[in-house]
Scaffold this motif. Structure first.
Motif, PDB file in Angstrom:
ATOM      1  N   PHE A  96       0.916  -1.125   0.064  1.00 42.95           N
ATOM      2  CA  PHE A  96      -0.055   0.030  -0.084  1.00 42.95           C
ATOM      3  C   PHE A  96       0.964   1.329  -0.023  1.00 42.95           C
ATOM      4  O   PHE A  96       1.360   1.580   0.926  1.00 42.95           O
ATOM      5  CB  PHE A  96      -0.801  -0.134   1.164  1.00 42.95           C
ATOM      6  CG  PHE A  96      -1.838  -1.269   1.479  1.00 42.95           C
ATOM      7  CD1 PHE A  96      -2.994  -1.088   0.761  1.00 42.95           C
ATOM      8  CD2 PHE A  96      -1.508  -2.526   1.871  1.00 42.95           C
ATOM      9  CE1 PHE A  96      -3.871  -2.233   0.910  1.00 42.95           C
ATOM     10  CE2 PHE A  96      -2.370  -3.496   1.840  1.00 42.95           C
ATOM     11  CZ  PHE A  96      -3.480  -3.232   1.278  1.00 42.95           C
ATOM     12  N   PRO A  97       1.165   1.913  -1.236  1.00 41.13           N
ATOM     13  CA  PRO A  97       2.001   2.983  -1.309  1.00 41.13           C
ATOM     14  C   PRO A  97       1.586   4.208  -0.675  1.00 41.13           C
ATOM     15  O   PRO A  97       0.223   4.545  -0.634  1.00 41.13           O
ATOM     16  CB  PRO A  97       2.308   3.049  -2.493  1.00 41.13           C
ATOM     17  CG  PRO A  97       1.047   2.797  -3.318  1.00 41.13           C
ATOM     18  CD  PRO A  97       0.613   1.425  -2.362  1.00 41.13           C
ATOM     19  N   CYS A  98       2.218   5.342  -0.227  1.00 40.43           N
ATOM     20  CA  CYS A  98       1.932   6.380   0.081  1.00 40.43           C
ATOM     21  C   CYS A  98       0.944   7.247  -1.015  1.00 40.43           C
ATOM     22  O   CYS A  98       1.801   7.153  -2.212  1.00 40.43           O
ATOM     23  CB  CYS A  98       3.124   7.259   0.519  1.00 40.43           C
ATOM     24  SG  CYS A  98       2.681   9.096   1.029  1.00 40.43           S
ATOM     25  N   ALA A  99       0.016   7.845  -0.708  1.00 40.55           N
ATOM     26  CA  ALA A  99      -0.724   8.353  -1.787  1.00 40.55           C
ATOM     27  C   ALA A  99      -0.032   9.707  -2.495  1.00 40.55           C
ATOM     28  O   ALA A  99      -0.498  10.247  -3.365  1.00 40.55           O
ATOM     29  CB  ALA A  99      -2.155   8.769  -1.339  1.00 40.55           C
ATOM     30  N   LEU A 100       0.836  10.299  -1.647  1.00 44.98           N
ATOM     31  CA  LEU A 100       1.607  11.237  -2.022  1.00 44.98           C
ATOM     32  C   LEU A 100       2.780  11.065  -2.946  1.00 44.98           C
ATOM     33  O   LEU A 100       3.534  12.110  -3.304  1.00 44.98           O
ATOM     34  CB  LEU A 100       2.193  12.168  -0.775  1.00 44.98           C
ATOM     35  CG  LEU A 100       0.965  12.810   0.096  1.00 44.98           C
ATOM     36  CD1 LEU A 100       1.489  13.616   1.184  1.00 44.98           C
ATOM     37  CD2 LEU A 100      -0.261  13.803  -0.771  1.00 44.98           C
ATOM     38  N   GLY A 101       3.211   9.921  -3.135  1.00 44.82           N
ATOM     39  CA  GLY A 101       4.120   9.328  -3.792  1.00 44.82           C
ATOM     40  C   GLY A 101       5.558   9.598  -3.303  1.00 44.82           C
ATOM     41  O   GLY A 101       6.698   9.813  -4.220  1.00 44.82           O
ATOM     42  N   CYS A 102       5.883   9.486  -1.994  1.00 44.81           N
ATOM     43  CA  CYS A 102       7.179   9.748  -1.430  1.00 44.81           C
ATOM     44  C   CYS A 102       8.009   8.470  -1.517  1.00 44.81           C
ATOM     45  O   CYS A 102       9.054   8.699  -0.932  1.00 44.81           O
ATOM     46  CB  CYS A 102       6.903  10.378   0.070  1.00 44.81           C
ATOM     47  SG  CYS A 102       6.266   9.065   0.956  1.00 44.81           S
ATOM     48  N   GLY A 103       7.171   7.248  -2.091  1.00 47.74           N
ATOM     49  CA  GLY A 103       8.199   6.221  -2.004  1.00 47.74           C
ATOM     50  C   GLY A 103       7.885   5.393  -0.877  1.00 47.74           C
ATOM     51  O   GLY A 103       8.295   4.029  -0.814  1.00 47.74           O
ATOM     52  N   TRP A 104       7.176   5.623   0.176  1.00 46.73           N
ATOM     53  CA  TRP A 104       7.056   4.735   1.239  1.00 46.73           C
ATOM     54  C   TRP A 104       5.756   3.862   1.089  1.00 46.73           C
ATOM     55  O   TRP A 104       4.890   4.007   0.214  1.00 46.73           O
ATOM     56  CB  TRP A 104       6.498   5.555   2.375  1.00 46.73           C
ATOM     57  CG  TRP A 104       6.149   4.864   3.758  1.00 46.73           C
ATOM     58  CD1 TRP A 104       6.779   4.310   4.826  1.00 46.73           C
ATOM     59  CD2 TRP A 104       4.612   4.299   4.068  1.00 46.73           C
ATOM     60  NE1 TRP A 104       5.816   3.569   5.841  1.00 46.73           N
ATOM     61  CE2 TRP A 104       4.653   3.753   5.212  1.00 46.73           C
ATOM     62  CE3 TRP A 104       3.412   4.370   3.340  1.00 46.73           C
ATOM     63  CZ2 TRP A 104       3.685   3.042   5.663  1.00 46.73           C
ATOM     64  CZ3 TRP A 104       2.241   3.983   4.003  1.00 46.73           C
ATOM     65  CH2 TRP A 104       2.306   3.362   5.141  1.00 46.73           C
ATOM     66  N   THR A 105       6.006   2.580   1.430  1.00 43.30           N
ATOM     67  CA  THR A 105       4.884   1.559   1.222  1.00 43.30           C
ATOM     68  C   THR A 105       4.759   0.810   2.633  1.00 43.30           C
ATOM     69  O   THR A 105       5.565   0.770   3.509  1.00 43.30           O
ATOM     70  CB  THR A 105       5.047   0.578   0.116  1.00 43.30           C
ATOM     71  OG1 THR A 105       6.452  -0.130   0.548  1.00 43.30           O
ATOM     72  CG2 THR A 105       5.297   1.260  -1.345  1.00 43.30           C
ATOM     73  N   HIS A 106       3.673   0.372   2.762  1.00 38.82           N
ATOM     74  CA  HIS A 106       3.201  -0.589   3.987  1.00 38.82           C
ATOM     75  C   HIS A 106       2.914  -1.791   3.275  1.00 38.82           C
ATOM     76  O   HIS A 106       2.105  -1.895   2.232  1.00 38.82           O
ATOM     77  CB  HIS A 106       1.887  -0.104   4.529  1.00 38.82           C
ATOM     78  CG  HIS A 106       1.492  -1.007   5.530  1.00 38.82           C
ATOM     79  ND1 HIS A 106       2.293  -1.445   6.898  1.00 38.82           N
ATOM     80  CD2 HIS A 106       0.245  -2.029   5.732  1.00 38.82           C
ATOM     81  CE1 HIS A 106       1.567  -2.295   7.572  1.00 38.82           C
ATOM     82  NE2 HIS A 106       0.526  -2.785   6.664  1.00 38.82           N
ATOM     83  N   ALA A 107       3.864  -3.164   3.590  1.00 34.25           N
ATOM     84  CA  ALA A 107       3.585  -4.386   3.245  1.00 34.25           C
ATOM     85  C   ALA A 107       2.703  -5.030   3.963  1.00 34.25           C
ATOM     86  O   ALA A 107       2.983  -5.180   5.169  1.00 34.25           O
ATOM     87  CB  ALA A 107       5.035  -4.846   2.959  1.00 34.25           C
ATOM     88  N   GLU A 108       2.044  -5.999   3.379  1.00 38.42           N
ATOM     89  CA  GLU A 108       1.261  -6.891   4.204  1.00 38.42           C
ATOM     90  C   GLU A 108       1.293  -8.324   3.546  1.00 38.42           C
ATOM     91  O   GLU A 108       1.188  -8.522   2.474  1.00 38.42           O
ATOM     92  CB  GLU A 108      -0.431  -6.481   4.035  1.00 38.42           C
ATOM     93  CG  GLU A 108      -0.754  -5.485   5.042  1.00 38.42           C
ATOM     94  CD  GLU A 108      -0.877  -5.843   6.507  1.00 38.42           C
ATOM     95  OE1 GLU A 108      -0.966  -7.187   6.891  1.00 38.42           O
ATOM     96  OE2 GLU A 108      -0.784  -5.075   7.133  1.00 38.42           O
ATOM     97  N   ASN A 109       1.718  -9.423   4.278  1.00 40.33           N
ATOM     98  CA  ASN A 109       1.900 -10.676   3.602  1.00 40.33           C
ATOM     99  C   ASN A 109       0.516 -11.329   3.829  1.00 40.33           C
ATOM    100  O   ASN A 109       0.024 -11.727   4.960  1.00 40.33           O
ATOM    101  CB  ASN A 109       2.904 -11.422   4.495  1.00 40.33           C
ATOM    102  CG  ASN A 109       3.276 -12.794   3.802  1.00 40.33           C
ATOM    103  OD1 ASN A 109       2.502 -13.174   3.019  1.00 40.33           O
ATOM    104  ND2 ASN A 109       4.530 -13.347   4.044  1.00 40.33           N
ATOM    105  N   ILE A 110       0.042 -11.459   2.614  1.00 44.64           N
ATOM    106  CA  ILE A 110      -1.377 -12.150   2.895  1.00 44.64           C
ATOM    107  C   ILE A 110      -1.626 -13.499   3.327  1.00 44.64           C
ATOM    108  O   ILE A 110      -2.433 -14.218   3.597  1.00 44.64           O
ATOM    109  CB  ILE A 110      -2.226 -12.242   1.352  1.00 44.64           C
ATOM    110  CG1 ILE A 110      -1.425 -12.803   0.433  1.00 44.64           C
ATOM    111  CG2 ILE A 110      -2.484 -10.613   1.088  1.00 44.64           C
ATOM    112  CD1 ILE A 110      -2.217 -12.546  -1.057  1.00 44.64           C
ATOM    113  N   ALA A 111      -0.295 -14.396   3.181  1.00 44.38           N
ATOM    114  CA  ALA A 111      -0.185 -15.706   3.579  1.00 44.38           C
ATOM    115  C   ALA A 111      -0.219 -15.853   4.977  1.00 44.38           C
ATOM    116  O   ALA A 111      -0.491 -16.816   5.511  1.00 44.38           O
ATOM    117  CB  ALA A 111       1.131 -16.352   2.936  1.00 44.38           C
ATOM    118  N   ASP A 112       0.392 -14.571   5.680  1.00 49.92           N
ATOM    119  CA  ASP A 112       0.468 -14.763   7.023  1.00 49.92           C
ATOM    120  C   ASP A 112      -0.952 -14.447   7.850  1.00 49.92           C
ATOM    121  O   ASP A 112      -1.035 -14.775   9.133  1.00 49.92           O
ATOM    122  CB  ASP A 112       1.400 -13.666   7.613  1.00 49.92           C
ATOM    123  CG  ASP A 112       3.082 -14.293   7.483  1.00 49.92           C
ATOM    124  OD1 ASP A 112       3.149 -15.439   7.029  1.00 49.92           O
ATOM    125  OD2 ASP A 112       3.762 -13.302   7.318  1.00 49.92           O
TER     126      ASP A 112
END
Length: 137
Positions: free
Chosen positions: A62-78
């Motif tokens: 899930f990337p930052c909506a402002l495009g700064c390069g940050w993302t939040h990652a979620e492992n769907i298998a976990d």
């Protein structure tokens, strides 16, 4: 007999709706879609994972909506390692209810985790700015 001809036979046995019935069904779906109230969320459009055997398969970002390069990652298998428990005597309707409740609970927990991560990111990286909202249906 091939699989295609088996399917053709099965489809031929199904009742065929009239043109009027088909149109009424399409019209009802259109009206329902127009009447649906959109929801607003701060969760950005996710970047879906690559297919297995890629090393990042199963990781939704899930990337930052402002495009700064940050993302939040979620492992769907976990997600949700708890086993599904359904009585052997359960009806198909009961099984559907159990699975639907489980899916809603998992979706709610995921949404809470992602929203918390986004709010924390904005607090640190974009101080004083609120995360932008988008409409979802």
């Amino acid at each position: 007999m091939t699989a295609d001809t088996d399917l053709d036979v099965l489809l031929a046995e199904l009742p065929q709706p009239s043109s009027r019935e088909a149109f009424a069904e399409i019209e009802a779906a259109r009206r329902a879609a127009e009447a649906r109230t959109p929801r607003r969320t701060i969760v950005p459009e996710p970047v879906l994972p690559p297919l297995w055997p890629h090393p990042d398969s199963g990781i939704v970002r899930f990337p930052c909506a402002l495009g700064c390069g940050w993302t939040h990652a979620e492992n769907i298998a976990d997600e949700d390692p708890d086993p599904i428990s359904v009585p052997l005597s359960a009806s198909p309707k009961e099984i559907g209810r159990v699975l639907s409740e489980r899916a809603e609970r998992r979706a709610s927990l995921l949404r809470q985790r992602v929203e918390s991560a986004i709010r924390e990111h904005f607090k640190v990286a974009h101080e004083g700015q609120e995360p932008p909202e988008r409409e979802v249906w």
